[in-house]
Design a protein around this motif. Structure first.
Motif, short mmCIF file in Angstrom:
data_model
loop_
_atom_site.label_atom_id
_atom_site.label_comp_id
_atom_site.label_asym_id
_atom_site.label_seq_id
_atom_site.Cartn_x
_atom_site.Cartn_y
_atom_site.Cartn_z
N TYR A 162 -1.55 -6.91 3.32
CA TYR A 162 -1.53 -7.13 1.87
C TYR A 162 -1.11 -5.88 1.10
O TYR A 162 -0.47 -5.99 0.05
CB TYR A 162 -2.90 -7.62 1.37
CG TYR A 162 -2.87 -7.94 -0.10
CD1 TYR A 162 -2.18 -9.06 -0.56
CD2 TYR A 162 -3.49 -7.11 -1.03
CE1 TYR A 162 -2.12 -9.35 -1.92
CE2 TYR A 162 -3.43 -7.40 -2.38
CZ TYR A 162 -2.74 -8.52 -2.83
OH TYR A 162 -2.67 -8.79 -4.17
N GLN A 163 -1.42 -4.68 1.61
CA GLN A 163 -1.01 -3.46 0.92
C GLN A 163 0.51 -3.40 0.80
O GLN A 163 1.05 -3.00 -0.24
CB GLN A 163 -1.51 -2.22 1.67
CG GLN A 163 -1.15 -0.89 0.99
CD GLN A 163 -1.78 -0.75 -0.38
OE1 GLN A 163 -2.99 -0.80 -0.54
NE2 GLN A 163 -0.94 -0.58 -1.42
N GLU A 164 1.21 -3.82 1.85
CA GLU A 164 2.68 -3.85 1.81
C GLU A 164 3.17 -4.83 0.74
O GLU A 164 4.12 -4.55 0.00
CB GLU A 164 3.22 -4.27 3.18
CG GLU A 164 4.74 -4.25 3.29
CD GLU A 164 5.24 -4.77 4.63
OE1 GLU A 164 6.28 -5.44 4.64
OE2 GLU A 164 4.57 -4.52 5.65
N THR A 165 2.50 -5.98 0.64
CA THR A 165 2.84 -6.97 -0.39
C THR A 165 2.63 -6.38 -1.78
O THR A 165 3.47 -6.53 -2.68
CB THR A 165 1.96 -8.23 -0.24
OG1 THR A 165 2.19 -8.81 1.04
CG2 THR A 165 2.25 -9.25 -1.33
N LEU A 166 1.52 -5.68 -1.93
CA LEU A 166 1.17 -5.06 -3.21
C LEU A 166 2.24 -4.04 -3.61
O LEU A 166 2.70 -4.02 -4.76
CB LEU A 166 -0.18 -4.36 -3.06
CG LEU A 166 -1.06 -4.16 -4.29
CD1 LEU A 166 -1.32 -5.49 -4.98
CD2 LEU A 166 -2.36 -3.49 -3.87
N ASP A 167 2.63 -3.21 -2.67
CA ASP A 167 3.65 -2.18 -2.94
C ASP A 167 4.98 -2.82 -3.33
O ASP A 167 5.65 -2.37 -4.27
CB ASP A 167 3.84 -1.28 -1.71
CG ASP A 167 2.60 -0.46 -1.38
OD1 ASP A 167 1.76 -0.30 -2.27
OD2 ASP A 167 2.48 0.00 -0.23
N PHE A 168 5.35 -3.87 -2.61
CA PHE A 168 6.62 -4.56 -2.87
C PHE A 168 6.60 -5.24 -4.24
O PHE A 168 7.53 -5.11 -5.04
CB PHE A 168 6.92 -5.58 -1.76
CG PHE A 168 8.24 -6.27 -1.91
CD1 PHE A 168 9.41 -5.66 -1.48
CD2 PHE A 168 8.33 -7.53 -2.50
CE1 PHE A 168 10.64 -6.29 -1.64
CE2 PHE A 168 9.55 -8.16 -2.66
CZ PHE A 168 10.72 -7.54 -2.21
N ALA A 169 5.51 -5.96 -4.52
CA ALA A 169 5.39 -6.70 -5.79
C ALA A 169 5.39 -5.74 -6.98
O ALA A 169 5.93 -6.06 -8.04
CB ALA A 169 4.13 -7.55 -5.79
#
Length: 287
Positions: A162-169
């Motif tokens: 989810y951290q990767e998703t957060l960074d991307f978003a």
């Protein structure tokens, strides 16, 4: 059931099944007791203080915050009852809600210090803006500011990536923040945050605004209640002010919704800059 509707039903069922695997922290009994006292026709500061004093850790946290530079009180609180007296019932209730949230929402092997620091700044900024602009209640603005991203640590605990998703978003200037989450995890921090807000008995305006706070089209939608739109707009101004305070001039969410937020609030550029200065002075006074 028609064949065309089957995939939609299956999708709904899979989302429901997914949500059941996400741990929503139950509403703590202390919060229930605090909310019950504040909801009384004639809330009693002594009863509220006695409720808080039953928990040593919560009492210590309330005393520490009451005596901090943020409030700048002339007198220092010498007891929980004294703290409630100095702060007043509503402010004491707001502080307790925030303290209890910090204790209840945790992610294993991860520090949430930055998350809560940002959430606290947003809550303070929103309350300040609301009190000066009179677009909604400062108490409501503070509560929303504290909880609007509460779904993030919950999803962080549930999804390893989810951290990767957060960074991307966070770096996405075109697509909705929540659309990125939905594509990757079939849910979003706004959906989960709204669910937690309802579970915790927060005001309906707060849970609805949590659900919609990345949907900037709502700012132009006359069917969306004014208070909800005010909370969304104030949150965006507050968040951009925090980013600017830390020397970050570009914020993807501001690019997507900043103009709409300013239009709704009736904030021309020169006044917006004045508000940023006020908020940066506020942040400096706390630290």
């Amino acid at each position: 059931m028609t064949p065309s509707s089957s995939p939609a039903v299956a999708s709904d069922q899979s989302v429901d099944a997914l949500i059941k695997t996400i741990r929503i922290p139950p509403r703590p009994s202390m919060l229930i007791d605090v909310q019950a006292e504040l909801a009384c026709k004639e809330p009693d500061p002594k009863r509220l203080a006695a409720t808080i004093a039953n928990d040593v850790a919560l009492s210590a946290s309330l005393m520490k915050l009451t005596n901090s530079s943020f409030f700048g009180l002339r007198l220092k609180a010498s007891s929980v009852e004294h703290a409630v007296h100095l702060l007043g019932l509503r402010q004491s209730g707001l502080l307790m809600t925030g303290i209890i949230a910090r204790q209840s929402v945790k992610v294993e092997n991860m520090s949430l210090v930055k998350f809560w620091d940002f959430s606290s700044k947003r809550a303070q900024a929103m309350a300040h803006l609301a009190s000066h602009m009179r677009v909604c209640s400062p108490d409501l603005a503070h509560t929303f500011g504290l909880f609007c991203d509460i779904g993030i640590p919950i999803l962080m605990e549930r999804f390893e990536g989810y951290q990767e998703t957060l960074d991307f978003a966070s770096q996405e200037f075109e697509k909705k923040f929540t659309a990125v989450e939905q594509e990757r995890h079939s849910t979003s921090h706004t959906s989960i945050g709204a669910l937690m807000a309802r579970t915790w008995g927060l005001p309906e305006e707060v849970s609805t605004a949590i659900l919609l706070h990345h949907d900037y089209d709502a700012l132009q939608d006359s069917t969306t209640p004014e208070t909800i739109r005010a909370l969304i707009a104030l949150a965006l101004v507050a968040e951009y002010s925090i980013h600017k305070y830390h020397g970050e001039e570009t914020l993807a969410e501001w690019e997507k919704g900043g103009a709409l937020a300013c239009d709704f609030l009736g904030l021309p550029n020169d006044e917006l800059e004045d508000r940023f200065e006020e908020l940066h002075d506020l942040f400096n006074s706390v630290h």
